[in-house]
Design a protein around this motif. Structure first.
Motif, short mmCIF file in Angstrom:
data_model
loop_
_atom_site.label_atom_id
_atom_site.label_comp_id
_atom_site.label_asym_id
_atom_site.label_seq_id
_atom_site.Cartn_x
_atom_site.Cartn_y
_atom_site.Cartn_z
N ALA A 47 16.09 21.94 37.41
CA ALA A 47 15.26 22.52 36.38
C ALA A 47 13.86 22.25 36.66
O ALA A 47 12.89 22.92 36.76
N ARG A 66 26.00 17.57 26.39
CA ARG A 66 25.95 18.97 25.89
C ARG A 66 27.01 19.76 26.75
O ARG A 66 27.08 19.61 27.97
N VAL A 77 9.83 19.77 29.56
CA VAL A 77 10.52 20.91 28.68
C VAL A 77 11.66 21.49 29.65
O VAL A 77 12.63 21.82 28.52
N ALA A 78 11.47 21.65 30.77
CA ALA A 78 12.67 22.59 31.44
C ALA A 78 13.86 21.59 31.71
O ALA A 78 15.01 22.10 31.54
N CYS A 79 13.85 20.39 31.80
CA CYS A 79 15.14 19.54 32.08
C CYS A 79 16.20 19.51 30.99
O CYS A 79 16.00 19.24 29.89
N PRO A 80 17.30 19.98 31.04
CA PRO A 80 18.47 20.25 30.16
C PRO A 80 18.78 19.12 29.87
O PRO A 80 19.49 18.92 28.66
N LEU A 95 17.53 31.27 35.30
CA LEU A 95 17.09 32.01 34.24
C LEU A 95 15.82 32.40 33.93
O LEU A 95 15.34 33.39 33.21
N THR A 96 15.06 32.11 34.67
CA THR A 96 13.68 32.54 34.92
C THR A 96 13.44 33.86 36.01
O THR A 96 12.38 34.39 36.29
N GLU A 125 17.00 16.30 29.38
CA GLU A 125 16.04 15.48 28.67
C GLU A 125 15.67 14.12 29.40
O GLU A 125 15.96 13.14 28.71
N LEU A 173 25.55 23.89 28.06
CA LEU A 173 24.56 24.28 28.96
C LEU A 173 25.11 25.56 30.13
O LEU A 173 24.04 26.09 30.61
N ALA A 226 18.92 26.54 36.64
CA ALA A 226 18.03 26.98 35.83
C ALA A 226 17.15 27.89 36.15
O ALA A 226 16.27 28.78 35.69
#
Ligand code: SF4
Ligand code: SF4
Ligand code: SF4
Lengths: 373, 390
Positions: free
Chosen positions: A117, A248, A150-153, A259-260, A155, A251, A256
């Protein structure tokens, strides 16, 4: 800001067609990148981790990071949950999953996603998925926008907020420099409990499956990272459900970039379609204007004509009326004069002549009418 | 009467000057702190919260509120609503200043601002929506500058250049609308990459559409809001045409806003239905979502409609302010309030007062620049040499 429009259109046309890792992206198709064939990975067996923090220590040393506040042998640090930060590329956390059982320890660092991501989000391509498996960061181009964070799922990336002029994004490098030299990642080498295994991703996946098959009662039947976010190069086996230790499970398996991809794919459509649509609307409104202008001109002309005609008609009728009135008045006056004359003649029969002044009758209010029309 | 207004106007400005002066001095000090001590001295940003109000408010909200420029010029030049012509220049000026300030704010936020051109000159990260945003904002700022330039050129008396700039109007309007469509929507699309961090009621694959449509709402409402303010403080600068057209413009824009709000409400509902998030409405975040949706979308939609039907200009203007607040709320929800909803409250972001201070400083600079320009250049009136020249 000194970029030509053509170049810009070229870029946005290219958006979504090339990926951050320099190969064809399959975002818009149903193919999925499953990693470089020879890429390395690490398998973290959480059931084997003893929470000694030796990996943290090793990571600190091999990356020349500043010494920590509390020494790595101080295990009371584990009591509070921690995350990676600018000067800590990996942390071990512990979790008491049930009342009296011994706590579970688990290590956390960059997962080196197959389709990261962070790399997809970076607008200068500072992150790259290399064919060693490591996701690397190039501080010489980073602008410091922090969109990667912001992007890294997971964190993971952290930022040197305390540096005024040279802040960097930091994260585990999978010891990329050591891999190039043919050495093991620092943490893997330091682990005394074999909770970390280094190898080819495919081999490690097989190893993980094998362990689950051999000890089904010990492991959760899931290799974390096999599919999460399109797959990662850091894999996990666990004896407790992953979501119980804060990993999580929601996910999804799409990388990633997917998604965009839709939003990026819309760019050429907007660039291509908008001028046509807007041009059409413009043409219609222009034409409407023109027709409206013509109609207005016509209407004005017609109205003027009508008004003129009406005015003419009124004028003639007024004139006629005036004429009539004049006639009447004259007649009346003449009559009066005649009558008077007759009366005088009758009364006095003497030759006294009476002349009557005949007034011009009022000629209507022409002036005010012409000024209002 | 006009003397009286001028008087009150003057006294307001003296107080205003004082406050503005204090803010500017504070801003300069904070700027010094930011560029000597780093982000950690002036912000509450953290590894969990890499974006604070400089992105959530200055960038996201700033760009949305500066949409008046493209909305108005598209309405007048493309959709042929000539009767709103006098609204174009103020709206374009507000847009231009708005974008200039957004870029200024980014210089505070990013770690190495002098590298901001890197995405264009070093390596193009075309898979990043931020790349699209950066490219469009940079280009659109130039477009707005050119769109605004006739006013400056008239003021400077440069006839030839001014006439040349006027010739570009149509091309710039088209280009401006395309660029705006792209970056207004991609600001929303920035968050598409983080479905695990943004609350599902706000996360939607329609985010780009939501951002685009709400930018139209923001643009219209800002034109109404800003014209009301200008009416109050710069009335002596306004031409008869501007004043005569003011009321029809208010009614027309109010009507448009009501329609677009209705459309926005419908697509929001569609979004919840598609993701089947109805059950989330019962949670705390759900209530907050309903406050935004009913209080700041449905309500202003209704109030605009009532205002237009009853020709109640005051109601329309108040609704415009409310709607602007609604758009601010939406952008803050997406970027800060509903973002990182999964984290414990100790890890959540609350802006540092110095972050607010710098934002205030930047907004003040914008107001000062606006005042400087409208008191000198032909914004609210047509330059006597060029009347009827359009
Ligand atoms: S875990 Fe985060 S930082 Fe690491 S490669 Fe994946 S997206 Fe990038
Ligand atoms: S902070 Fe640096 S690495 Fe991260 S997205 Fe921005 S430019 Fe790329
Ligand atoms: S691979 Fe290297 S950088 Fe990453 S956690 Fe291990 S020691 Fe640290």
């Amino acid at each position: 800001m000194s970029i030509s429009r053509r170049k810009f259109l070229g870029w946005i046309g290219a958006a979504g067609m090339t990926s951050a890792v320099g190969r064809k992206a399959h975002a818009a198709s149903n193919k999925q990148f499953t990693g470089y064939a020879e890429a390395n990975a690490v398998l973290h067996d959480i059931s084997l981790c003893i929470g000694c923090r030796k990996c943290e220590d090793a990571c600190n040393k091999v990356n020349d990071l500043p010494p920590p506040k509390a020494s790595f042998s101080d295990l009371s640090v584990l009591e509070a949950s921690r995350r990676t930060d600018a000067y800590t590329y990996t942390v071990v956390n512990q979790k008491q999953t049930s009342g009296n059982a011994k706590p579970v320890f688990f290590k956390n660092q960059c997962n080196h996603c197959l389709e990261p991501a962070c790399a997809s989000a970076c607008f200068v391509q500072a992150f790259r998925k290399t064919d060693t498996g490591a996701v690397t960061y190039d501080e010489t181009v980073c602008v410091g926008c922090r969109y990667c964070m912001v992007a890294c799922p997971f964190e993971i990336p952290a930022y040197e907020y305390d540096k005024a002029l040279t802040p960097r994004v930091t994260k585990c490098t999978m010891c990329y420099p050591r891999l190039i030299d043919g050495k093991l990642p620092g943490c893997v080498e330091a682990c005394p409990a074999e909770a970390l295994s280094f190898g080819k991703r495919d081999d490690l996946l097989a190893l993980a499956r094998e362990r689950i098959r051999k000890f089904p009662e010990r492991y959760v039947n899931h290799v974390y990272g096999e599919h999460e976010m399109g797959g990662t190069s850091w894999l996990y086996l666990s004896n407790v459900p992953f979501d119980r230790i804060g990993m999580r499970m929601d996910l999804g398996t799409r990388p990633a970039g997917e998604l965009t991809a839709g939003a990026l794919g819309a760019v050429p459509i907007v660039v291509g379609l908008w001028p046509i649509l807007l041009g059409g609307i413009y043409a219609v409104s222009k034409r409407k204007d023109k027709i409206a202008a013509e109609e207005q001109a016509e209407a004005v002309a017609a109205a003027l004509e009508e008004a003129n005609a009406a005015a003419d008609a009124r004028l003639t009728s007024e004139l006629e009326k005036a004429e009539k009135q004049k006639q009447l008045a004259i007649e009346k006056e003449v009559q009066k004069a005649l009558e008077e004359q007759a009366a005088a003649a009758a009364e006095k029969a003497a030759g006294a002549d009476g002349t009557a002044d005949v007034d011009k009758p009022e000629a209507g209010d022409d002036d005010s009418r012409s000024s209002t029309e | 009467m006009s003397d009286h207004t001028a008087e009150t106007g003057k006294s307001v400005f003296t107080l205003f000057n004082l406050v503005a002066g204090i803010i500017v001095v504070m801003g300069l000090i904070l700027t010094f702190l930011r560029f000597t001590g780093g982000l950690s001295t002036v912000t509450n940003l953290s590894d969990y919260n890499p974006w604070g109000i400089w992105i959530g408010f200055d960038l996201l909200t700033g760009v949305a509120l500066a949409a008046g420029g493209y909305v108005t010029s598209a309405a007048v030049y493309i959709f042929g609503m000539k009767k709103y012509h006098s609204a174009v220049r103020p709206a374009v000026l507000t847009g231009f200043l708005g974008y200039a300030l957004v870029v200024l704010a980014l210089n505070y936020d990013v770690g190495r601002p002098w590298r901001l051109p890197y995405p264009f000159i070093m390596q193009q990260g075309t898979t990043s929506l931020l790349f699209e945003v950066a490219a469009c904002v940079a280009l659109y700022l130039s477009v707005l500058f050119l769109e605004y330039s006739p006013a400056a050129l008239e003021w400077l008396g440069l006839k030839r250049a001014r006439n040349l700039a006027i010739k570009l109007t149509m091309a710039l309007t088209f280009f401006g609308v395309i660029l705006s469509t792209l970056h207004q929507s991609s600001l929303g699309a920035l968050y598409l990459i983080a479905p695990s961090k943004l609350h599902p009621l706000w996360y939607s694959t329609y985010l780009p559409v939501y951002f685009f449509v709400s930018s139209i709402i923001a643009g219209i409402s800002m034109v109404l809001f800003e014209s009301t303010l200008s009416h109050r403080y710069f009335k002596d600068k306004m031409s008869r045409t501007y004043l005569d057209e003011h009321n029809p413009v208010t009614l027309g824009f109010g009507k448009a806003a009501s329609y677009v709000l209705a459309g926005y409400f419908i697509i929001k509902i569609i979004g919840i239905s598609v993701d089947n998030n109805w059950h989330l409405l019962g949670t705390g975040y759900g209530v907050w979502f309903l406050v935004e949706l009913l209080g700041f979308v449905a309500l202003p939609c209704f109030l605009y409609a009532v205002g237009v039907r009853e020709k109640n200009l005051l109601l329309i203007r108040c609704t415009a302010v409310w709607t602007v607040l609604g758009v601010v709320l939406n952008r803050l929800n997406v970027s800060l309030i509903a973002f990182n909803y999964h984290l414990p409250s100790t890890e959540r972001y609350v802006p540092h007062w110095m972050e607010v201070g710098i934002t205030l400083f930047i907004v003040t600079l914008g107001v000062l620049a606006f005042r400087f320009i409208v008191t000198r250049m032909p914004i609210f009136y047509e330059h006597p040499d060029y009347e009827d020249a359009h």
